[in-house]
Design a protein around this motif. Sequence first.
Motif, PDB file in Angstrom:
ATOM      1  N   UNK A  16       0.854  -1.188   0.000  1.00  0.00           N
ATOM      2  CA  UNK A  16       0.000   0.000   0.000  1.00  0.00           C
ATOM      3  C   UNK A  16       0.892   1.242   0.000  1.00  0.00           C
ATOM      4  N   UNK A  17       0.596   2.192  -0.873  1.00  0.00           N
ATOM      5  CA  UNK A  17       1.351   3.454  -0.935  1.00  0.00           C
ATOM      6  C   UNK A  17       2.854   3.221  -1.057  1.00  0.00           C
ATOM      7  N   UNK A  18       3.234   2.307  -1.941  1.00  0.00           N
ATOM      8  CA  UNK A  18       4.644   1.997  -2.193  1.00  0.00           C
ATOM      9  C   UNK A  18       5.375   1.490  -0.949  1.00  0.00           C
ATOM     10  N   UNK A  19       4.660   0.757  -0.084  1.00  0.00           N
ATOM     11  CA  UNK A  19       5.258   0.155   1.099  1.00  0.00           C
ATOM     12  C   UNK A  19       4.663  -1.228   1.311  1.00  0.00           C
ATOM     13  N   UNK A  20       5.482  -2.123   1.855  1.00  0.00           N
ATOM     14  CA  UNK A  20       4.963  -3.378   2.397  1.00  0.00           C
ATOM     15  C   UNK A  20       4.656  -3.107   3.859  1.00  0.00           C
ATOM     16  N   UNK A  21       3.446  -3.469   4.296  1.00  0.00           N
ATOM     17  CA  UNK A  21       3.001  -3.140   5.651  1.00  0.00           C
ATOM     18  C   UNK A  21       2.459  -4.399   6.316  1.00  0.00           C
ATOM     19  N   UNK A  22       2.848  -4.586   7.574  1.00  0.00           N
ATOM     20  CA  UNK A  22       2.270  -5.677   8.353  1.00  0.00           C
ATOM     21  C   UNK A  22       2.184  -5.253   9.805  1.00  0.00           C
ATOM     22  N   UNK A  23       1.101  -5.658  10.456  1.00  0.00           N
ATOM     23  CA  UNK A  23       0.906  -5.384  11.875  1.00  0.00           C
ATOM     24  C   UNK A  23       0.991  -6.687  12.644  1.00  0.00           C
ATOM     25  N   UNK A  24       1.614  -6.613  13.798  1.00  0.00           N
ATOM     26  CA  UNK A  24       1.803  -7.769  14.665  1.00  0.00           C
ATOM     27  C   UNK A  24       1.255  -7.426  16.046  1.00  0.00           C
ATOM     28  N   UNK A  25       0.687  -8.409  16.703  1.00  0.00           N
ATOM     29  CA  UNK A  25       0.213  -8.224  18.070  1.00  0.00           C
ATOM     30  C   UNK A  25       0.759  -9.367  18.910  1.00  0.00           C
ATOM     31  N   UNK A  26       1.344  -9.016  20.041  1.00  0.00           N
ATOM     32  CA  UNK A  26       1.999  -9.979  20.914  1.00  0.00           C
ATOM     33  C   UNK A  26       1.284 -10.042  22.256  1.00  0.00           C
ATOM     34  N   UNK A  27       1.695 -10.977  23.078  1.00  0.00           N
ATOM     35  CA  UNK A  27       1.057 -11.155  24.381  1.00  0.00           C
ATOM     36  C   UNK A  27       1.346 -10.046  25.365  1.00  0.00           C
ATOM     37  N   UNK A  28       2.499  -9.381  25.193  1.00  0.00           N
ATOM     38  CA  UNK A  28       2.863  -8.308  26.111  1.00  0.00           C
ATOM     39  C   UNK A  28       3.978  -7.469  25.487  1.00  0.00           C
ATOM     40  N   UNK A  29       4.384  -6.421  26.197  1.00  0.00           N
ATOM     41  CA  UNK A  29       5.401  -5.507  25.702  1.00  0.00           C
ATOM     42  C   UNK A  29       6.749  -6.201  25.514  1.00  0.00           C
ATOM     43  N   UNK A  30       7.141  -7.024  26.473  1.00  0.00           N
ATOM     44  CA  UNK A  30       8.443  -7.704  26.378  1.00  0.00           C
ATOM     45  C   UNK A  30       8.502  -8.575  25.134  1.00  0.00           C
ATOM     46  N   UNK A  31       7.439  -9.286  24.811  1.00  0.00           N
ATOM     47  CA  UNK A  31       7.413 -10.124  23.603  1.00  0.00           C
ATOM     48  C   UNK A  31       7.522  -9.269  22.353  1.00  0.00           C
ATOM     49  N   UNK A  32       6.822  -8.146  22.326  1.00  0.00           N
ATOM     50  CA  UNK A  32       6.888  -7.249  21.168  1.00  0.00           C
ATOM     51  C   UNK A  32       8.295  -6.675  21.015  1.00  0.00           C
ATOM     52  N   UNK A  33       8.885  -6.248  22.116  1.00  0.00           N
ATOM     53  CA  UNK A  33      10.216  -5.652  22.063  1.00  0.00           C
ATOM     54  C   UNK A  33      11.274  -6.693  21.699  1.00  0.00           C
ATOM     55  N   UNK A  34      11.125  -7.909  22.181  1.00  0.00           N
ATOM     56  CA  UNK A  34      12.051  -8.995  21.831  1.00  0.00           C
ATOM     57  C   UNK A  34      12.003  -9.262  20.332  1.00  0.00           C
ATOM     58  N   UNK A  35      10.808  -9.276  19.773  1.00  0.00           N
ATOM     59  CA  UNK A  35      10.643  -9.452  18.332  1.00  0.00           C
ATOM     60  C   UNK A  35      11.340  -8.316  17.583  1.00  0.00           C
ATOM     61  N   UNK A  36      11.137  -7.086  18.030  1.00  0.00           N
ATOM     62  CA  UNK A  36      11.762  -5.951  17.371  1.00  0.00           C
ATOM     63  C   UNK A  36      13.291  -6.051  17.433  1.00  0.00           C
ATOM     64  N   UNK A  37      13.819  -6.553  18.520  1.00  0.00           N
ATOM     65  CA  UNK A  37      15.263  -6.722  18.644  1.00  0.00           C
ATOM     66  C   UNK A  37      15.775  -7.733  17.621  1.00  0.00           C
ATOM     67  N   UNK A  38      15.067  -8.839  17.461  1.00  0.00           N
ATOM     68  CA  UNK A  38      15.468  -9.846  16.463  1.00  0.00           C
ATOM     69  C   UNK A  38      15.379  -9.266  15.055  1.00  0.00           C
ATOM     70  N   UNK A  39      14.333  -8.498  14.786  1.00  0.00           N
ATOM     71  CA  UNK A  39      14.197  -7.849  13.475  1.00  0.00           C
ATOM     72  C   UNK A  39      15.341  -6.863  13.260  1.00  0.00           C
ATOM     73  N   UNK A  40      15.707  -6.123  14.299  1.00  0.00           N
ATOM     74  CA  UNK A  40      16.789  -5.149  14.176  1.00  0.00           C
ATOM     75  C   UNK A  40      18.103  -5.813  13.774  1.00  0.00           C
ATOM     76  N   UNK A  41      18.418  -6.966  14.365  1.00  0.00           N
ATOM     77  CA  UNK A  41      19.642  -7.672  13.997  1.00  0.00           C
ATOM     78  C   UNK A  41      19.591  -8.165  12.551  1.00  0.00           C
TER      79      UNK A  41
END
Length: 87
Positions: A16-41
């Motif tokens: 959409x609008x020249x971007x690939x977009x996806x939304x994720x929902x996790x059980x809690x903040x720590x799970x979301x942040x852990x995922x973001x850390x793995x994506x960052x690496x």
Amino acid sequence: MFFVINPKPDIMWKEENNQLIRQFEFGDFISAFSFMTRVAFAAEKMNHHPEWTNVYNKVEIRLSSHDAGNKVTDKDRQLARKIDELL
């Protein structure tokens, strides 16, 4: 404990609008942040960095290639596949 609430086959990447977009929902903040850390690496290893937001247990990722005029390229699709593998 890490778990994703919404990875359903019908909730995948959308272009959409020249971007690939996806939304994720996790059980809690720590799970979301852990995922973001793995994506960052993974993103750093590819030298291709996402635009993203995080609010508590929700993460939205937007991918486009700035050096290609902010269009979706194969590099974005490769990173999207890698991100999916991290779930």
